[in-house]
Design an enzyme around this catalytic site. Structure first.
Site, PDB file in Angstrom:
ATOM      1  N   LYS A 106       0.962  -1.019  -0.282  1.00  0.00           N
ATOM      2  CA  LYS A 106      -0.357  -0.017   0.039  1.00  0.00           C
ATOM      3  C   LYS A 106       0.390   1.613   0.702  1.00  0.00           C
ATOM      4  CE  LYS A 106      -1.908   1.528   4.407  1.00  0.00           C
ATOM      5  NZ  LYS A 106      -1.699   2.785   3.949  1.00  0.00           N
ATOM      6  N   ASN A 107       1.960   1.035   0.649  1.00  0.00           N
ATOM      7  CA  ASN A 107       2.660   2.754   0.515  1.00  0.00           C
ATOM      8  C   ASN A 107       3.700   2.434   0.075  1.00  0.00           C
ATOM      9  OD1 ASN A 107       1.477   2.642   3.474  1.00  0.00           O
ATOM     10  ND2 ASN A 107       2.569   2.563   4.656  1.00  0.00           N
TER      11      ASN A 107
ATOM     12  N   CYS B 131      -5.413  12.293  12.584  1.00  0.00           N
ATOM     13  CA  CYS B 131      -6.136  11.589  12.876  1.00  0.00           C
ATOM     14  C   CYS B 131      -5.587  10.292  14.059  1.00  0.00           C
ATOM     15  CB  CYS B 131      -4.637   9.838  11.581  1.00  0.00           C
ATOM     16  SG  CYS B 131      -3.464   9.351  12.361  1.00  0.00           S
TER      17      CYS B 131
ATOM     18  N   ARG C 193       0.586  13.659  13.912  1.00  0.00           N
ATOM     19  CA  ARG C 193       1.205  13.753  12.497  1.00  0.00           C
ATOM     20  C   ARG C 193       0.883  15.031  11.219  1.00  0.00           C
ATOM     21  NH1 ARG C 193      -1.637   8.303   9.929  1.00  0.00           N
ATOM     22  NH2 ARG C 193       0.822   8.750   8.353  1.00  0.00           N
TER      23      ARG C 193
ATOM     24  N   ASP D 168       4.652  -0.051  12.373  1.00  0.00           N
ATOM     25  CA  ASP D 168       3.304  -1.149  11.501  1.00  0.00           C
ATOM     26  C   ASP D 168       2.665  -1.930  11.507  1.00  0.00           C
ATOM     27  OD1 ASP D 168       3.296   1.517   8.996  1.00  0.00           O
ATOM     28  OD2 ASP D 168       3.003   2.072  10.791  1.00  0.00           O
TER      29      ASP D 168
ATOM     30  N   ARG E 271      -8.995  -0.026   4.480  1.00  0.00           N
ATOM     31  CA  ARG E 271      -8.728   0.901   4.133  1.00  0.00           C
ATOM     32  C   ARG E 271      -6.516   0.606   3.799  1.00  0.00           C
ATOM     33  NH1 ARG E 271      -6.582   6.036   6.942  1.00  0.00           N
ATOM     34  NH2 ARG E 271      -5.624   6.112   5.454  1.00  0.00           N
TER      35      ARG E 271
HETATM   36  C1  EPZ Z   1       4.530   6.506   6.365  1.00  0.00           C
HETATM   37  O1  EPZ Z   1       3.221   7.790   7.222  1.00  0.00           O
HETATM   38  C2  EPZ Z   1       3.478   5.525   6.398  1.00  0.00           C
HETATM   39  N1  EPZ Z   1       2.134   5.613   5.959  1.00  0.00           N
HETATM   40  C3  EPZ Z   1       2.847   5.216   7.652  1.00  0.00           C
HETATM   41  O2  EPZ Z   1       1.812   3.890   8.085  1.00  0.00           O
HETATM   42  C4  EPZ Z   1       3.851   4.724   8.749  1.00  0.00           C
HETATM   43  O3  EPZ Z   1       3.089   4.358  10.129  1.00  0.00           O
HETATM   44  C5  EPZ Z   1       4.905   6.079   9.125  1.00  0.00           C
HETATM   45  O4  EPZ Z   1       5.473   6.246   7.433  1.00  0.00           O
HETATM   46  C6  EPZ Z   1       6.362   5.116  10.006  1.00  0.00           C
HETATM   47  O5  EPZ Z   1       7.093   4.476   9.174  1.00  0.00           O
HETATM   48  C7  EPZ Z   1       2.589   5.751   4.069  1.00  0.00           C
HETATM   49  O6  EPZ Z   1       3.371   5.735   3.413  1.00  0.00           O
HETATM   50  C8  EPZ Z   1       1.298   6.190   3.659  1.00  0.00           C
HETATM   51  P1  EPZ Z   1       6.341  10.118   9.055  1.00  0.00           P
HETATM   52  P2  EPZ Z   1       4.027   9.006   7.527  1.00  0.00           P
HETATM   53  O7  EPZ Z   1       6.251  11.304   8.005  1.00  0.00           O
HETATM   54  O8  EPZ Z   1       4.997   9.396   6.384  1.00  0.00           O
HETATM   55  C9  EPZ Z   1       6.327  13.545  12.316  1.00  0.00           C
HETATM   56  C10 EPZ Z   1      -0.048   2.545   7.880  1.00  0.00           C
HETATM   57  O9  EPZ Z   1      -0.138   1.860   8.980  1.00  0.00           O
HETATM   58  N2  EPZ Z   1       6.165  13.679  11.047  1.00  0.00           N
HETATM   59  O10 EPZ Z   1       7.407   9.306   8.437  1.00  0.00           O
HETATM   60  O11 EPZ Z   1       2.958   9.787   7.537  1.00  0.00           O
HETATM   61  C11 EPZ Z   1       4.711  12.102  12.246  1.00  0.00           C
HETATM   62  O12 EPZ Z   1       4.405  13.179  13.682  1.00  0.00           O
HETATM   63  C12 EPZ Z   1       0.550   3.832   7.932  1.00  0.00           C
HETATM   64  O13 EPZ Z   1      -0.086   1.932   6.391  1.00  0.00           O
HETATM   65  C13 EPZ Z   1       6.557  15.346  11.409  1.00  0.00           C
HETATM   66  O14 EPZ Z   1       6.629  15.269  12.998  1.00  0.00           O
HETATM   67  O15 EPZ Z   1       5.269   8.708   8.461  1.00  0.00           O
HETATM   68  C14 EPZ Z   1       5.581  11.249  12.838  1.00  0.00           C
HETATM   69  O16 EPZ Z   1       4.831  11.117  14.661  1.00  0.00           O
HETATM   70  C15 EPZ Z   1       0.530   4.487   9.507  1.00  0.00           C
HETATM   71  N3  EPZ Z   1       6.590  16.260  10.892  1.00  0.00           N
HETATM   72  C16 EPZ Z   1       6.502  10.649  13.001  1.00  0.00           C
HETATM   73  O17 EPZ Z   1       7.110  11.606  12.158  1.00  0.00           O
HETATM   74  C17 EPZ Z   1       6.212  16.435   9.295  1.00  0.00           C
HETATM   75  O18 EPZ Z   1       6.360  16.853   8.732  1.00  0.00           O
HETATM   76  C18 EPZ Z   1       6.550  10.258  11.306  1.00  0.00           C
HETATM   77  O19 EPZ Z   1       6.287  10.089  10.632  1.00  0.00           O
HETATM   78  C19 EPZ Z   1       6.151  14.704   8.800  1.00  0.00           C
HETATM   79  C20 EPZ Z   1       6.066  13.085   9.877  1.00  0.00           C
END
Ligand code: EPZ
Length: 419
Positions: free
Chosen positions: A22-23, A115, A120, A303, A395
């Site tokens: 998916k990701n 969410c 996030r 995840d 989803r």
């Molecule tokens: C991706 O989300 C995945 N989703 C998530 O999978 C996964 O849990 C996550 O990466 C971490 O591996 C997709 O790829 C569609 P991040 P993403 O930016 O990109 C903080 C699932 O279950 N952050 O790596 O949104 C954020 O709040 C989903 O398949 C900021 O603070 O995750 C989090 O605490 C859930 N500011 C951490 O960084 C930003 O600008 C990691 O988030 C961006 C992120």
């Protein structure tokens, strides 16, 4: 709304094939906006987030046909706005920002909003785009991005961000000059996206490491790519084998990128035999308590946290899980406790007193991986478990209950009875 009904106690056995990731698929679909033409993506999983991304691309003017084989035509992109009603249902919609700004010099994308698992924010994405010469204004919950000329820059992320790395990597393919992303996320889905971008003519090196270098090019050509298998679905199926004490062969597995999951499940006591792209998972005796800390790749994936917690409720002794990525990713704990687990949460740490027997009951899914966790617990529980609000599950999993049925689980989907 649908619910999933599970009669626990069946040992799973047989073979199951993992669907596309998916990701990875979501990011690659967004990448098609970087150029006109007809793009082809194979190995796309059938799940709700993919449908949402298809709707978003259609809203922007792309033609999208197909299901596991997608054909996306992006010649006639006529709007650059990703509306809240689409972005709020799927945070990955924010990944259209980079491609739209890179190709058209502008984009208006709703802030994703929070969410269940956390606020996030997207502050790191925005800061990085500004470093590339993008003017960003936030107005009424929308990000208004514009630039005359996207310039390569040196980007240093405060912490690894998967989406931030993907958004910037895509934009940088068409920027003037070189972009270096430091403290980049190293997830395998980023490598898969980079492969798809290189197929379009992008010049990218270092993907999969914490330093990615992108040489901007004048234009790209349409992509043709097969999505990598989903390592999180594969890990979920491994836990299904372990929690029921069955023996399952999981095919189309991205074994080389599953090291942390394989190691941790072996530590718990699963017997895991590795093939080229398949895993044979079984169990011999009691499950052992462990300590788990979620980390950016190649660490243990956040995840997989909810899923391994379900398994650890049945381990001997007390296990500890520390969630370091999201601030609220323990919502499944209360529902697992209702099934007889004994889990306490202190800040970012869950303490799981194992060796419980789980009792089937009615539980509620609250987010994608929590849904999977409750289904896994239901497979091992005594009696019947009814998991409601499985639109969360839909989803991110491609017909998971069908896959489990194929392995002998007594599980089916039905309409939720009106309260
Ligand atoms: C991706 O989300 C995945 N989703 C998530 O999978 C996964 O849990 C996550 O990466 C971490 O591996 C997709 O790829 C569609 P991040 P993403 O930016 O990109 C903080 C699932 O279950 N952050 O790596 O949104 C954020 O709040 C989903 O398949 C900021 O603070 O995750 C989090 O605490 C859930 N500011 C951490 O960084 C930003 O600008 C990691 O988030 C961006 C992120």
């Amino acid at each position: 709304m649908d619910c999933i009904v599970v009669q626990g106690g069946k040992k799973l056995s047989g073979e199951v094939t993992v669907s596309g990731a998916k990701n990875s698929a979501l990011a690659i679909m967004a990448a098609t906006l970087l150029t006109g033409g007809t793009h082809r993506i194979a190995g796309v999983p059938a799940l709700r987030d993919i449908t949402t991304m298809k709707r978003l691309l259609g809203h922007l003017g792309a033609g999208v046909e197909g299901s596991d084989q997608l054909e996306i035509v992006t010649d006639a992109i006529e709007t650059f706005e990703a509306p809240y009603d689409l972005v709020k249902t799927m945070r990955a919609s924010f990944l259209v920002l980079g491609p739209l700004v890179a190709r058209f010099g502008r984009a208006v994308v709703s802030l994703p909003g929070g969410c269940a698992i956390g606020v996030r924010p997207v502050d790191m994405h925005i800061k990085a785009f500004e470093a590339m010469g993008v003017t960003v204004a936030i107005d009424k919950g929308y990000v208004h991005a514009a630039c005359d000329e996207l310039k390569g820059a040196r980007i240093l992320f405060d912490m690894p961000t998967v989406g931030g790395t993907e958004n910037i990597m895509m934009a940088a393919t068409l920027a003037k000059g070189t972009t270096v992303i430091e403290n980049a996320a190293r997830e395998p889905e980023i490598v898969d996206l980079a492969c798809a971008l290189r197929n379009m003519g992008a010049r990218i090196e270092g993907d999969g490491t914490d330093r990615i270098t992108i040489q901007g090019v004048r234009e790209l050509t349409p992509l043709s790519h097969t999505v990598m298998p989903d390592r999180i679905e594969a890990g979920t199926l491994m836990v299904a084998a372990g929690i029921t004490g069955g023996t399952v062969v999981i095919k189309n597995c991205p074994v080389p990128v599953m090291g942390s999951t394989i190691d941790k499940l072996r530590e718990i006591g699963l017997i895991i035999e590795e093939g080229q792209n398949e895993l044979r998972v079984s169990r011999n005796g009691a499950l052992r308590h462990v300590e788990v800390t979620t980390n950016p790749h190649p660490g243990f994936p956040t995840d997989m946290q909810a899923q391994i917690m379900a398994l650890l409720t049945l381990a001997d002794g007390t296990s500890i899980i520390r969630e370091t990525i999201f601030e609220n990713r323990f919502i499944h704990v209360a529902e697992l406790d209702r099934m007889g687990a004994n889990i306490k949460v202190e800040h970012d740490t869950a303490i799981i007193a194992g060796a419980q027997t789980l009792q089937g009951t009615t539980v509620m899914a609250t987010d994608l991986r929590a849904s999977a966790s409750l289904i896994l617990a239901g497979l091992a529980a005594q009696g019947t478990t009814v998991v409601s609000r499985v639109y969360h599950l839909d989803r991110g999993y491609d017909r998971l209950e069908k896959k489990l049925q194929g392995l002998g689980a007594d599980i089916h989907r039905e309409k939720e009875k009106q309260q």
